[in-house]
Design an enzyme around this catalytic site. Structure first.
Site, PDB file in Angstrom:
ATOM      1  CG  HIS A   1      38.189 -14.071   2.681  1.00 31.53           C
ATOM      2  ND1 HIS A   1      38.005 -15.425   2.647  1.00 31.53           N
ATOM      3  CD2 HIS A   1      37.250 -13.539   1.847  1.00 31.53           C
ATOM      4  CE1 HIS A   1      37.014 -15.713   1.807  1.00 31.53           C
ATOM      5  NE2 HIS A   1      36.537 -14.582   1.323  1.00 31.53           N
TER       6      HIS A   1
HETATM    7  C1  BDR Z   1      40.487 -12.596  -0.916  1.00 28.50           C
HETATM    8  O1  BDR Z   1      40.167 -12.113  -2.207  1.00 28.50           O
HETATM    9  C2  BDR Z   1      39.548 -10.852  -2.112  1.00 28.50           C
HETATM   10  O2  BDR Z   1      38.404 -10.799  -2.902  1.00 28.50           O
HETATM   11  C3  BDR Z   1      39.289 -10.602  -0.660  1.00 28.50           C
HETATM   12  O3  BDR Z   1      39.475  -9.227  -0.367  1.00 28.50           O
HETATM   13  C4  BDR Z   1      40.301 -11.451   0.048  1.00 28.50           C
HETATM   14  O4  BDR Z   1      41.522 -10.757   0.209  1.00 28.50           O
HETATM   15  C5  BDR Z   1      39.632 -13.813  -0.624  1.00 28.50           C
HETATM   16  O5  BDR Z   1      39.828 -14.783  -1.605  1.00 28.50           O
END
Ligand code: BDR
Ligand code: CA
Length: 325
Positions: free
Chosen positions: A255
């Site tokens: 992500h």
């Molecule tokens: C986001 O949530 C976190 O767990 C990850 O680092 C990312 O920023 C994804 O939903």
């Protein structure tokens, strides 16, 4: 060769290459750590500072992780600790995905570089005011620090060329059926940020889930044979194990690195202008990003929202950045 005789590497600016100054607000977090390394290895970015927030783990852990990753990368940029809890809601962490440390089963050495300041929000405000030109803020954790910054220091808004947010989704969530983690972890902050009148690009879950670090990606990273690639492939292996056990999915989604990649390579993701608001009152829908094209409700667009991605280009960008270490 003696230190005195060693040629210093030319900076991108000295070589006449365009560089973009960025600040990263994050909660490392495995994919945050990879995002920092992607930014540090990119020839077109200059990371001016890293601020931390509670999210994937407590702010003590996310800050410690950020310092370790910045030291591993030899980036030499300041790291500053930010908010330890969301504006209104109780804290929520993601240890089941990122591990108790926040960085899986990590063996990164501790950093001896002290924190650059006491308070990330005040430090960001001062730093942005000192920048000669407006900068990009890449926000890849819950938006607590960013909301506080924009509310307490509205004079910094013109110093922000844009805020690139990893967060939200046009579709199902990953922490509840309706909400993505970063927005759910501080929905009131996210609502303030989307309403702040600053240019925003939102890189949401429905797009980031299309770049997953599967076994073949991890092997490719490991084959770079550096200290950095060894750590990254280790983190991505724990991340993959966690998402397989929790959701039956193959490979952890990158992500946060994808959000950084949209700054270095704007064509890796396609965006459409939309109006985005955050649900802060719903029971089942708390933390949902409601995104719709202009015209439907009469609201002018307040964000560019990711709608498509070129995964192959993303992997090239990531591998190329990691190859620089
Ligand atoms: C986001 O949530 C976190 O767990 C990850 O680092 C990312 O920023 C994804 O939903
Ligand atoms: Ca994150």
């Amino acid at each position: 060769m003696t230190a005195a005789g060693m040629a210093r590497e030319a900076t991108p600016r000295e070589e006449g290459r365009a560089v973009t100054n960025v600040y990263i607000d994050c909660d490392p977090g495995i994919d945050d750590a990879v995002a920092i390394l992607l930014a540090g290895g990119s020839k077109s970015l200059n990371v001016r500072g890293v601020s931390t927030v509670a999210g994937n783990q407590t702010v003590e852990k996310t800050t410690d992780n950020a310092r370790r990753v910045v030291a591993l990368a030899g980036m030499g940029c300041p790291v500053v600790r930010g908010a330890s809890q969301p504006l209104l809601r109780p804290p929520v962490h993601a240890g089941e995905v990122h591990g108790d440390s926040g960085l899986g089963d990590s063996h990164l050495p501790a950093s001896r570089t002290p924190l650059a300041a006491e308070n990330a929000v005040a430090w960001l405000a001062e730093s942005l005011q000192r920048e000669p030109d407006p900068v990009i803020l890449v926000a890849i954790g819950p938006l607590t620090n960013v909301a506080l910054l924009l509310a307490a220091f509205p004079e910094v808004k013109p110093r922000l060329r844009e805020i690139v947010i990893m967060g939200g989704a046009m579709g199902p969530g990953n922490i509840t059926p309706c909400a993505e983690f970063n927005i759910y972890a501080d929905p009131e902050a996210a609502k303030m940020v989307f309403r702040a009148g600053v240019p925003i690009r939102m890189v949401g879950l429905d797009v980031t889930q299309k770049v997953r670090a599967t076994r073949s990606v991890i092997d490719k990273i490991r084959s770079l044979r550096s200290d950095v690639s060894e750590h990254v492939s280790g983190w991505l292996t724990s991340y993959a194990d966690a998402v397989r056990a929790l959701h039956g999915e193959e490979g952890g989604a990158l992500h946060d690195p994808l959000a950084v990649a949209t700054v270095t390579h704007p064509d890796v993701v396609t965006f459409e202008e939309m109006y985005v608001d955050v649900e802060t009152r719903g029971g089942l829908t708390y933390g949902q990003t409601v995104c719709h094209p202009a015209g439907l409700t009469g609201h002018a667009p307040n964000a560019k929202v990711a709608v498509g991605v070129r995964p192959d280009l993303f992997w090239d960008i990531l591998i190329d950045a990691l190859r620089q270490y």
